[in-house]
Design an enzyme around this catalytic site. Structure first.
Site, PDB file in Angstrom:
ATOM      1  N   HIS A 254      15.272  -7.389 -33.056  1.00  0.00           N
ATOM      2  CA  HIS A 254      15.555  -8.558 -33.894  1.00  0.00           C
ATOM      3  C   HIS A 254      16.085  -8.130 -35.264  1.00  0.00           C
ATOM      4  O   HIS A 254      17.131  -8.631 -35.722  1.00  0.00           O
ATOM      5  CB  HIS A 254      14.273  -9.380 -34.051  1.00  0.00           C
ATOM      6  CG  HIS A 254      14.425 -10.614 -34.876  1.00  0.00           C
ATOM      7  ND1 HIS A 254      14.605 -11.865 -34.338  1.00  0.00           N
ATOM      8  CD2 HIS A 254      14.424 -10.790 -36.226  1.00  0.00           C
ATOM      9  CE1 HIS A 254      14.710 -12.757 -35.307  1.00  0.00           C
ATOM     10  NE2 HIS A 254      14.593 -12.132 -36.470  1.00  0.00           N
ATOM     11  N   GLU A 255      15.386  -7.223 -35.910  1.00  0.00           N
ATOM     12  CA  GLU A 255      15.808  -6.797 -37.248  1.00  0.00           C
ATOM     13  C   GLU A 255      17.106  -5.989 -37.202  1.00  0.00           C
ATOM     14  O   GLU A 255      17.906  -6.040 -38.149  1.00  0.00           O
ATOM     15  CB  GLU A 255      14.693  -5.999 -37.932  1.00  0.00           C
ATOM     16  CG  GLU A 255      13.399  -6.776 -38.145  1.00  0.00           C
ATOM     17  CD  GLU A 255      13.571  -8.099 -38.876  1.00  0.00           C
ATOM     18  OE1 GLU A 255      14.547  -8.250 -39.647  1.00  0.00           O
ATOM     19  OE2 GLU A 255      12.738  -8.999 -38.661  1.00  0.00           O
ATOM     20  N   HIS A 258      19.944  -8.373 -37.553  1.00  0.00           N
ATOM     21  CA  HIS A 258      20.238  -8.662 -38.963  1.00  0.00           C
ATOM     22  C   HIS A 258      20.994  -7.500 -39.605  1.00  0.00           C
ATOM     23  O   HIS A 258      22.002  -7.695 -40.290  1.00  0.00           O
ATOM     24  CB  HIS A 258      18.938  -8.890 -39.731  1.00  0.00           C
ATOM     25  CG  HIS A 258      18.291 -10.209 -39.491  1.00  0.00           C
ATOM     26  ND1 HIS A 258      18.916 -11.411 -39.730  1.00  0.00           N
ATOM     27  CD2 HIS A 258      17.035 -10.527 -39.042  1.00  0.00           C
ATOM     28  CE1 HIS A 258      18.092 -12.409 -39.450  1.00  0.00           C
ATOM     29  NE2 HIS A 258      16.944 -11.901 -39.021  1.00  0.00           N
ATOM     30  N   GLU A 284      20.534 -15.358 -38.478  1.00  0.00           N
ATOM     31  CA  GLU A 284      19.543 -15.444 -37.412  1.00  0.00           C
ATOM     32  C   GLU A 284      20.202 -15.496 -36.039  1.00  0.00           C
ATOM     33  O   GLU A 284      19.624 -15.047 -35.052  1.00  0.00           O
ATOM     34  CB  GLU A 284      18.650 -16.669 -37.629  1.00  0.00           C
ATOM     35  CG  GLU A 284      17.364 -16.650 -36.843  1.00  0.00           C
ATOM     36  CD  GLU A 284      16.410 -15.538 -37.232  1.00  0.00           C
ATOM     37  OE1 GLU A 284      15.519 -15.224 -36.426  1.00  0.00           O
ATOM     38  OE2 GLU A 284      16.562 -14.978 -38.345  1.00  0.00           O
TER      39      GLU A 284
END
Length: 489
Positions: A254-255, A258, A284
């Site tokens: 997830h990170e 980003h 996101e």
């Protein structure tokens, strides 16, 4: 130099100072000794005072009035500088400084209260944060809706009413699909203990597999995973749990989504207003498509299953198919960041309604825990067992990020649109993902979205990449198809 060049040189220094402030925040959550919190609050306040003065300077207004953009990119630069300037001049300098100091200190108090399961210890500073954010919102709104003014910081061009309409359209389908899934036998899940050092070794391999450039980044541990920075220095954090390695692996992916967005922005935009993600919703969309549509796909999890066996030996899952089901199991839980794809957006809708009520002064801070617990039980059907699983689980409100939460679901909506177009353009993607090769997907995202940074508005950014206006329909169809297959509905 031309006036435009003079303004851009000034802005470059402002952006550089903003990056320094971000690095102080990264250090606070990863390495700073706890006892340094009061001093760090003053440091953050001091740099925010400098940044606010630069952004609101009358000289910037004069340059903006006279500057001529050399091209379309230059016009976009001026648009973003003007937007930041107009917002900054509405907020008194003393308020900006006070907010920076209080939210820096509140972050440490939140972490301590969360660790002690002590809501009462956190409420006084949260009350102060909420009061300051209301004051800021009123200044920004200039008679308009306070919460709408706050959303502008994270997803400019939309409103609370528009977001609420999207959420209202999604909720019935999510609740119905969840009910049908939970009526089926539970999937097998991971059991046992997984060495946390081995988790970190594999999580760094996963970061690289998704294209994270470690020469311009690093992976550390924090209470709440996050990504920080842009351009040539983009850092991420994750967390480990001996009983739940998926927490570590999917927080990391997830990170990385980003971070890959920030690393993928054209270097021509470095240290300019266009040199960062255009909005948190678009941001996101990258983290969620990396984590879910790519990272939780049957193809990719078949590769991850082999990596798990190499790292941990026989861990009780008999096949790649069983592993895919374990990764995507729908289960009861309290924590937003650990929620399955199907229930995640219900967590966001809860927060959206509560923080909207807080900013409208319809909900008092002292009543927040009870309001959270009542709403959670109504939405999920069981009671919150402890504060760290309830209103203390997220860092966002302690650091003043009101208006941020709805962008998580907007990001899911955008990711659904992007995934639909990406799959159409890359019909052989699954065969690559099955070998752990994400490059076609990540390069498609970099080419069609990431490289453009803040060049266009959030909506136009998605429209150009996805070939269609944002709509929850692709996400809802994706969820229906995926979980119907997983649970044999």
């Amino acid at each position: 130099m031309s006036i435009f060049d003079t303004l851009m040189a000034y802005e470059r220094d402002t952006q550089a100072l903003g990056q320094i402030a971000g690095r102080l925040g990264w250090d606070q959550e990863t390495m700073m000794p706890r006892g340094a919190a009061p001093q760090r609050g003053e440091e953050m306040a001091a740099i925010e005072a400098v940044l606010h003065a630069r952004r609101s300077s009358p000289q910037v207004a004069e340059w903006l009035a006279e500057a001529e953009a050399p091209d379309a990119v230059g016009a976009a630069q001026l648009r973003e500088i003007k937007r930041a300037h107009e917002r900054s001049v509405k907020v008194p300098a003393d308020l900006a400084r006070r907010l920076a100091q209080v939210t820096s200190e509140a972050q440490g108090k939140w972490a301590a209260a969360r660790g002690d399961e002590d809501v009462a210890a956190f409420l006084p500073v949260l009350q102060e944060v909420v009061a300051l954010k209301r004051e800021e919102g009123q200044a920004l709104a200039a008679g308009g809706d306070v919460y709408d003014a706050m959303i502008e910081d994270y997803e400019h061009g939309t409103s609370a009413a528009e977001i609420a309409a999207t959420f209202d359209a999604m909720r019935p389908g999510l609740v119905d699909l969840r009910a049908r899934v939970l009526d089926r036998p539970a999937q097998k899940t991971l059991e046992g203990s997984f060495d946390e050092g081995a988790q970190m070794k594999l999580t760094r391999k996963l970061a690289k597999a998704f294209g994270y450039d470690m020469s311009h980044g690093r992976v550390d541990k924090a209470v709440h995973p996050f990504s920080s920075g842009s351009g040539l220095d983009v850092r991420i954090t994750t967390r480990t749990s001996a009983q739940d390695p998926f927490n570590c692996f999917y927080s990391t992916i997830h990170e990385v989504g980003h971070a890959a967005y920030e690393q993928g922005i054209s270097r021509d935009y470095l240290l300019t207003p266009l040199g960062r993600g255009v909005s948190m919703g678009v941001h996101e969309s990258q983290s969620r498509i990396y984590e879910n549509q790519i990272g939780r796909s049957a193809a990719f999890t078949s590769w991850l299953y082999g990596e798990m066996r190499d790292s941990f030996g026989d861990f009780g899952i008999a096949s790649a198919d069983e592993f895919y089901k374990a990764v995507n199991t729908v289960h009861k839980g309290y924590i937003r960041t650990e929620a399955d794809e199907l229930q995640y957006n219900l967590h966001i809708m809860l927060r959206f309604d509560l923080e909207r009520a807080l900013m409208a002064d319809d909900l008092e801070v002292g009543d927040l825990e009870a309001a959270w617990n009542d709403r959670f039980e109504a939405d999920f059907g069981y009671s919150v067992d402890k504060p760290s699983n309830g209103c203390l689980q997220d860092v966002h409100w302690s650091v003043g990020l009101f208006g941020y939460f709805p962008t998580y679901t907007l990001g899911n909506v955008y990711a659904g649109c992007l995934n639909q177009k990406m799959r159409k353009d890359l019909p052989d993607l699954d065969s690559e993902l099955a070998s752990g090769n994400t490059s076609s997907a990540t390069q498609w995202l970099r080419q069609n979205l990431q490289q453009h940074g803040g060049l266009r508005s959030p909506i136009e950014t998605i429209e150009r990449a996805a070939g269609t206006a944002p709509s929850p329909a692709p996400l809802m169809s994706y969820l229906e198809e995926k979980f119907t297959g997983l649970y044999g509905l």
